[in-house]
Design a protein around this motif. Sequence first.
Motif, PDB file in Angstrom:
ATOM      1  N   LYS A 159       0.842  -1.186   0.000  1.00  0.00           N
ATOM      2  CA  LYS A 159       0.000   0.000   0.000  1.00  0.00           C
ATOM      3  C   LYS A 159       0.882   1.242   0.000  1.00  0.00           C
ATOM      4  CE  LYS A 159      -3.685  -2.311   2.595  1.00  0.00           C
ATOM      5  NZ  LYS A 159      -4.543  -2.287   3.821  1.00  0.00           N
ATOM      6  N   ALA A 160       0.258   2.399  -0.168  1.00  0.00           N
ATOM      7  CA  ALA A 160       1.024   3.643  -0.164  1.00  0.00           C
ATOM      8  C   ALA A 160       1.529   3.935   1.242  1.00  0.00           C
ATOM      9  CB  ALA A 160       0.165   4.793  -0.668  1.00  0.00           C
ATOM     10  N   LYS A 161       2.797   4.232   1.346  1.00  0.00           N
ATOM     11  CA  LYS A 161       3.335   4.684   2.619  1.00  0.00           C
ATOM     12  C   LYS A 161       2.801   6.090   2.894  1.00  0.00           C
ATOM     13  CE  LYS A 161       7.639   3.751   3.571  1.00  0.00           C
ATOM     14  NZ  LYS A 161       9.137   3.805   3.619  1.00  0.00           N
ATOM     15  N   ASN A 162       2.497   6.385   4.144  1.00  0.00           N
ATOM     16  CA  ASN A 162       1.977   7.698   4.478  1.00  0.00           C
ATOM     17  C   ASN A 162       3.025   8.770   4.165  1.00  0.00           C
ATOM     18  OD1 ASN A 162       0.951  10.047   5.821  1.00  0.00           O
ATOM     19  ND2 ASN A 162      -0.263   8.724   7.136  1.00  0.00           N
ATOM     20  N   PRO A 163       2.697   9.787   3.359  1.00  0.00           N
ATOM     21  CA  PRO A 163       3.682  10.835   3.060  1.00  0.00           C
ATOM     22  C   PRO A 163       4.235  11.519   4.304  1.00  0.00           C
ATOM     23  CG  PRO A 163       1.883  10.952   1.508  1.00  0.00           C
ATOM     24  CD  PRO A 163       1.485   9.934   2.540  1.00  0.00           C
ATOM     25  N   TYR A 164       3.454  11.562   5.394  1.00  0.00           N
ATOM     26  CA  TYR A 164       3.978  12.161   6.618  1.00  0.00           C
ATOM     27  C   TYR A 164       5.046  11.277   7.246  1.00  0.00           C
ATOM     28  CZ  TYR A 164       0.360  15.708   6.275  1.00  0.00           C
ATOM     29  OH  TYR A 164      -0.416  16.757   5.839  1.00  0.00           O
ATOM     30  N   THR A 165       4.989   9.976   6.979  1.00  0.00           N
ATOM     31  CA  THR A 165       6.069   9.085   7.389  1.00  0.00           C
ATOM     32  C   THR A 165       7.290   9.317   6.517  1.00  0.00           C
ATOM     33  OG1 THR A 165       4.475   7.422   8.115  1.00  0.00           O
ATOM     34  CG2 THR A 165       6.724   6.677   7.702  1.00  0.00           C
ATOM     35  N   ILE A 166       7.061   9.520   5.221  1.00  0.00           N
ATOM     36  CA  ILE A 166       8.172   9.826   4.307  1.00  0.00           C
ATOM     37  C   ILE A 166       8.836  11.132   4.718  1.00  0.00           C
ATOM     38  CG2 ILE A 166       8.751  10.388   1.913  1.00  0.00           C
ATOM     39  CD1 ILE A 166       6.391   8.554   1.089  1.00  0.00           C
ATOM     40  N   LEU A 167       8.029  12.115   5.112  1.00  0.00           N
ATOM     41  CA  LEU A 167       8.577  13.379   5.602  1.00  0.00           C
ATOM     42  C   LEU A 167       9.458  13.130   6.816  1.00  0.00           C
ATOM     43  CD1 LEU A 167       8.617  16.521   5.646  1.00  0.00           C
ATOM     44  CD2 LEU A 167       6.599  16.401   7.116  1.00  0.00           C
ATOM     45  N   GLN A 168       8.986  12.292   7.727  1.00  0.00           N
ATOM     46  CA  GLN A 168       9.751  11.987   8.938  1.00  0.00           C
ATOM     47  C   GLN A 168      11.071  11.321   8.593  1.00  0.00           C
ATOM     48  OE1 GLN A 168       7.511   9.720  11.770  1.00  0.00           O
ATOM     49  NE2 GLN A 168       9.267   9.308  13.068  1.00  0.00           N
TER      50      GLN A 168
END
Length: 636
Positions: A564-573
Amino acid sequence: MAEGSGTTPYFTKHLFRAGLQCPTKLFYKARGYPEDRSALPFLRHAGYNKELLQSLARSIYPGGKHVNGNSIEDSAARTREYFDANEVVLFDVVFTYRQMMAKLPLVVKNGRRLTVYQVQTKAFSSRKHQLVDHKGNIPKKWRKYLLGFAYQLYILKKSYPGCSVLPLLVLPDKSGCAQTDGLPALLEPFANPGTTPPAVPEANQQLLAKLDASEPVRRIWDDPGFAEEHLPKPTFSQSLEYLREIYLREQKVGPDVGYKCRNCEFHIGETQQSEGARSGFEECWGPKEPGEAGEDPDHVFKLMGPGNRQLMDREIFYQRDIDNGDIHSVPSIAGGEGRITETMRRALQIHKTASTEVPGEIMRAPLRKELRRWEYPIHFLDFEAGNYAVPVRGGRPPYHLVVFQFSCHTLWKDGGWQHHQWIDSPDNGYPNYELIRRLMEIPHINKGTIVQYSNFERNALKIIRRELRDEAEMIPDSPRLLQWIEEIIRRNDSNHPPSPYLADLSRLVKNFYYNSEMENSLSIKDVLQSVMTKSDYLAQTYSRPYNSENFDDIIWWQPDSSGKAKNPYTILQESGSEVVRRGTEAMYIYGKLIAGNMSKKEKSAHRKSLLRYCELDTLAMLMIYQHWKQTLNQLY
């Protein structure tokens, strides 16, 4: 591991209050069980506000001495040494008694008379609030603070039984106003212990309600009726001894599970559990789990919205135990035409838990209707704001809103977009007014549609309008600023023609949109991840590098371990060490910027983290809109 200094554990005010909530928590705290990390930003922000208030309370005692011990025992010993003086003012005073510790921010000793200050961040209004009601009862909103203060004073009295004590509970007073601009910076809340209290005008003390807590504390200590209703044992002292023993002996009291467990700090997330952390919440609830060993049914606490208390009153603790006859059927939801209610969303969660097929995506007709009304350019706008116990501008009460940042993604009809941003800096003047000036500079901001997620931006503009009206004579360009604000906040939401609109994207999500990846949250962070998982268009578009002032070649669509798509806020982190992940963290970081003594490098890193976070908020709105528009174009 128990709280303490060196090898000696100590029972504390926080442990006492935790034990009153649930004695089982004391076992988990003594054994060092992990607590929910999502609460940390709120704790940091509350801690920052408490530091501001303590610094303000101490500011009228420039000769005060800090008790700066290297350990609890050392601090208690230094306190005893200072108490040999007939008159002394002490900060961060420590008292110990039978492995119980009390730490108080301010004590004034005048002979055998002690004035003891306990600071809390809960807002109080001296015009309408009292610590006890007309019947002499302690209202619920103040009870936990007074219980904590009663604990502190109990330890103090045991240490110095011959002293008379005036206990003052210090709270931010909403009836008072700051008399000085830039007060948080003057108070130096991040100064090293031992620093001389800041010199600020004494008139600012009106921000503090200093309340004599003698009567409510006496009732907590001595009233059998209070003990029967609010304490685990017949008296305060017996209750304290009972909880102290549980903690120091690391005893596990059998849990009394129920609705009260919904906010348990030991209810850790899946991420922490996947890292091998033990969940105290799961241990408490484990014996009640139905089915085979190792099964992990979804708790009703995972359901969104109200209704969990009623389920628990019927001893229904898990979604699998809910009768399908008590909830909406999948066909009735999928075939409906009106709003998607919270009870419908709860029903869909329950059906998913039971492995019943649910609709992949629902877009109600009003969603299509409203999106057709939106006129280009579409400005996706987000503010970051804070409310601090000590306000940043004179004439403002505690927790007055200050908006310190905005991000705006402007989408054009041809699909192109531009990003605009602003963040407060020391040379800007008052942030709330500078915000309006910078918003007015966004190209074509007065044309097309402005989109917010919730009604926060509209409400913030109303607050700033009221400020400008009150200070119109002081602000030369106030007529121009007020006219612009009026034009924006008079706009309708897009469910009420005519245009131009100030539309609320979160209302459209809540009422008219669903996809099968959604769980119990409609926050923009969680909605975005669900939409990105569903959207082929977003997968294609944001698998390519994204570039802006704040990001270089970042890939926003990345698969997680399940595809599934990783949460962009996790990518930001994951994209940097200085990362803001939620609005409460942004408040805390801005507080450090305006009141912290930090290097240019540190300030630059904090500003960058704020800019990146705020930009992702408006990009998230843009992404959700892009998916909706693309899907509707294919269907109609």
